[in-house]
Scaffold this motif. Structure first.
Motif, PDB file in Angstrom:
ATOM      1  N   ASP A 146     -11.745   9.967   1.275  1.00  0.00           N
ATOM      2  CA  ASP A 146     -11.291   9.364   2.520  1.00  0.00           C
ATOM      3  C   ASP A 146     -10.763   7.956   2.282  1.00  0.00           C
ATOM      4  O   ASP A 146      -9.756   7.544   2.866  1.00  0.00           O
ATOM      5  CB  ASP A 146     -12.440   9.334   3.534  1.00  0.00           C
ATOM      6  N   LEU A 147     -11.432   7.212   1.421  1.00  0.00           N
ATOM      7  CA  LEU A 147     -10.964   5.867   1.094  1.00  0.00           C
ATOM      8  C   LEU A 147      -9.597   5.910   0.414  1.00  0.00           C
ATOM      9  O   LEU A 147      -8.699   5.133   0.744  1.00  0.00           O
ATOM     10  CB  LEU A 147     -11.966   5.166   0.173  1.00  0.00           C
ATOM     11  N   ILE A 148      -9.450   6.797  -0.533  1.00  0.00           N
ATOM     12  CA  ILE A 148      -8.201   6.896  -1.284  1.00  0.00           C
ATOM     13  C   ILE A 148      -7.043   7.300  -0.378  1.00  0.00           C
ATOM     14  O   ILE A 148      -5.894   6.911  -0.592  1.00  0.00           O
ATOM     15  CB  ILE A 148      -8.359   7.900  -2.445  1.00  0.00           C
ATOM     16  N   ALA A 149      -7.351   8.057   0.664  1.00  0.00           N
ATOM     17  CA  ALA A 149      -6.309   8.516   1.589  1.00  0.00           C
ATOM     18  C   ALA A 149      -5.726   7.389   2.417  1.00  0.00           C
ATOM     19  O   ALA A 149      -4.656   7.530   3.017  1.00  0.00           O
ATOM     20  CB  ALA A 149      -6.866   9.600   2.508  1.00  0.00           C
ATOM     21  N   ASP A 150      -6.420   6.252   2.458  1.00  0.00           N
ATOM     22  CA  ASP A 150      -5.941   5.106   3.236  1.00  0.00           C
ATOM     23  C   ASP A 150      -4.905   4.347   2.407  1.00  0.00           C
ATOM     24  O   ASP A 150      -5.227   3.410   1.685  1.00  0.00           O
ATOM     25  CB  ASP A 150      -7.105   4.198   3.602  1.00  0.00           C
ATOM     26  N   GLU A 151      -3.663   4.740   2.546  1.00  0.00           N
ATOM     27  CA  GLU A 151      -2.604   4.168   1.718  1.00  0.00           C
ATOM     28  C   GLU A 151      -2.344   2.703   2.030  1.00  0.00           C
ATOM     29  O   GLU A 151      -1.740   1.989   1.232  1.00  0.00           O
ATOM     30  CB  GLU A 151      -1.319   4.978   1.903  1.00  0.00           C
ATOM     31  N   GLU A 152      -2.784   2.225   3.220  1.00  0.00           N
ATOM     32  CA  GLU A 152      -2.543   0.839   3.588  1.00  0.00           C
ATOM     33  C   GLU A 152      -3.509  -0.120   2.901  1.00  0.00           C
ATOM     34  O   GLU A 152      -3.283  -1.332   2.901  1.00  0.00           O
ATOM     35  CB  GLU A 152      -2.657   0.681   5.112  1.00  0.00           C
ATOM     36  N   ASP A 153      -4.582   0.401   2.343  1.00  0.00           N
ATOM     37  CA  ASP A 153      -5.562  -0.445   1.672  1.00  0.00           C
ATOM     38  C   ASP A 153      -5.123  -0.676   0.231  1.00  0.00           C
ATOM     39  O   ASP A 153      -5.020   0.260  -0.557  1.00  0.00           O
ATOM     40  CB  ASP A 153      -6.942   0.222   1.714  1.00  0.00           C
ATOM     41  N   GLU A 154      -4.879  -1.926  -0.087  1.00  0.00           N
ATOM     42  CA  GLU A 154      -4.368  -2.262  -1.421  1.00  0.00           C
ATOM     43  C   GLU A 154      -5.384  -2.000  -2.519  1.00  0.00           C
ATOM     44  O   GLU A 154      -5.034  -1.967  -3.704  1.00  0.00           O
ATOM     45  CB  GLU A 154      -3.944  -3.726  -1.454  1.00  0.00           C
ATOM     46  N   ASN A 155      -6.656  -1.790  -2.151  1.00  0.00           N
ATOM     47  CA  ASN A 155      -7.696  -1.587  -3.170  1.00  0.00           C
ATOM     48  C   ASN A 155      -7.750  -0.159  -3.705  1.00  0.00           C
ATOM     49  O   ASN A 155      -8.461   0.092  -4.683  1.00  0.00           O
ATOM     50  CB  ASN A 155      -9.069  -1.947  -2.592  1.00  0.00           C
ATOM     51  N   VAL A 156      -7.037   0.777  -3.049  1.00  0.00           N
ATOM     52  CA  VAL A 156      -7.198   2.184  -3.421  1.00  0.00           C
ATOM     53  C   VAL A 156      -6.779   2.461  -4.855  1.00  0.00           C
ATOM     54  O   VAL A 156      -7.202   3.460  -5.450  1.00  0.00           O
ATOM     55  CB  VAL A 156      -6.415   3.111  -2.456  1.00  0.00           C
ATOM     56  N   ASN A 157      -5.960   1.603  -5.432  1.00  0.00           N
ATOM     57  CA  ASN A 157      -5.510   1.813  -6.811  1.00  0.00           C
ATOM     58  C   ASN A 157      -6.303   0.989  -7.819  1.00  0.00           C
ATOM     59  O   ASN A 157      -5.884   0.866  -8.973  1.00  0.00           O
ATOM     60  CB  ASN A 157      -4.016   1.467  -6.919  1.00  0.00           C
TER      61      ASN A 157
END
Length: 311
Positions: free
Chosen positions: A212-223
């Motif tokens: 679910d976290l990774i799906a949030d493309e607007e969050d710069e931390n996902v990568n």
């Protein structure tokens, strides 16, 4: 065009995970350190005009604060209880929720009778074609709205506190922010579980949470692998309370409302702790004014929008 805008807003809210929003603080609560003076001032006064008091002299701040105090004293006994302070804070913070509710209510009240029916909501949000065919299967290549409509219907009938099959402005507020109202809070909890529990086994696994976290493309931390690993550890150490590797509905409730205390109530307790000099659990006008910097600051309010035309 209005229907398209409303639909985009609804779809955006529907697609975001409620648990992610809760983890970042309730939308209407101040951002920042809950133990800071700015947090206290914004909680007590509201967001939009909090900066006004910051520009006042100490004398002016005290004078304006004294004009607010009678509005806190709901029973008129000369003392402010924790419940009264909690009610006041929530009124200020819910002003933003109510603004959203009024806008959505006006946009959906097609016949302008002051209430929104389910058919009005469906027609305005999804289109006239869905009014009598809510569960119609989509044509090839079309988006399937059925799950969204069913979810909205469950929220609609739950938010409809008096059961008259129409939503007032207050009930619309519960419809769009079910997590903030007593009669819709359980539904919001179940929606959060449904959002994250992808395999529908009744539990949220750490992998489901990370997905679910990774799906949030607007969050710069996902990568950032180190951030993902930190979130994984936080999940297992702070969310999975019984150590079984997953979060059940009770652990999720504690996640959303730690110790069962809503943020506005926690803030009321905090303000009383800082200002209650005789430790009787109540605040007098004198105690509030004497500790005015706890509530409003100076040079150094937003009295809250509800008082804008009265003071």
């Amino acid at each position: 065009m209005k229907a398209v805008v409303v639909l985009v807003l609804i779809m955006g809210a529907w697609c975001r995970s409620a648990i992610r929003q809760a983890a970042k603080e309730s939308e209407y609560m101040p951002q920042g350190d809950p133990n800071s003076a700015d947090y206290d001032h914004e909680s007590f006064l509201g967001h939009d005009k909090k900066q006004e008091f910051d520009k006042l002299s100490s004398g002016e701040a005290k004078e304006r604060l004294q004009r607010i105090i009678p509005y806190l004293d709901e029973d008129g006994n000369g003392q402010i209880s924790e419940d009264e302070l909690h009610d006041w804070i929530k009124k200020q913070l819910l002003a933003y929720i109510m603004d959203d509710a009024r806008i959505l209510h006006e946009g959906n009240d097609v016949n302008h009778d002051g209430f929104v029916s389910w058919k009005e909501y469906v027609a305005t949000t999804y289109g006239l074609g869905f009014v009598d065919n809510e569960q119609k299967a989509p044509e090839d290549g079309e988006f399937d709205y059925r799950e969204m409509i069913l979810r909205d219907y469950n929220k609609f009938i739950t938010a409809d506190a008096n059961g008259d099959q129409f939503l007032s402005v207050d009930e619309m507020a519960a419809f769009i922010h079910p997590e903030e109202f007593h009669h819709t809070k359980d539904l919001a909890l179940q929606e959060s579980m449904n959002d994250l529990d992808r395999n529908k086994d009744g539990y949220i696994s750490v992998d489901e949470y990370i997905s679910d976290l990774i799906a949030d493309e607007e969050d710069e931390n996902v990568n950032k692998p180190e951030w993902i690993e930190l979130e994984r550890k936080q999940f297992l150490s702070h969310r999975d309370l019984d150590g079984d590797g997953s979060v059940d509905i009770n652990e999720l409730r504690e996640w959303l409302h730690p110790n069962g205390v809503p943020p506005a109530l926690a803030e009321a307790k905090h303000l009383i702790h800082l200002s209650d000099k005789d430790n009787d659990g109540l605040l007098t006008s004198a105690e509030i004014v004497e500790n005015f910097r706890v509530f409003v600051g100076s040079q150094a309010t937003d009295y809250g929008r509800m008082l804008h035309n009265e003071l």
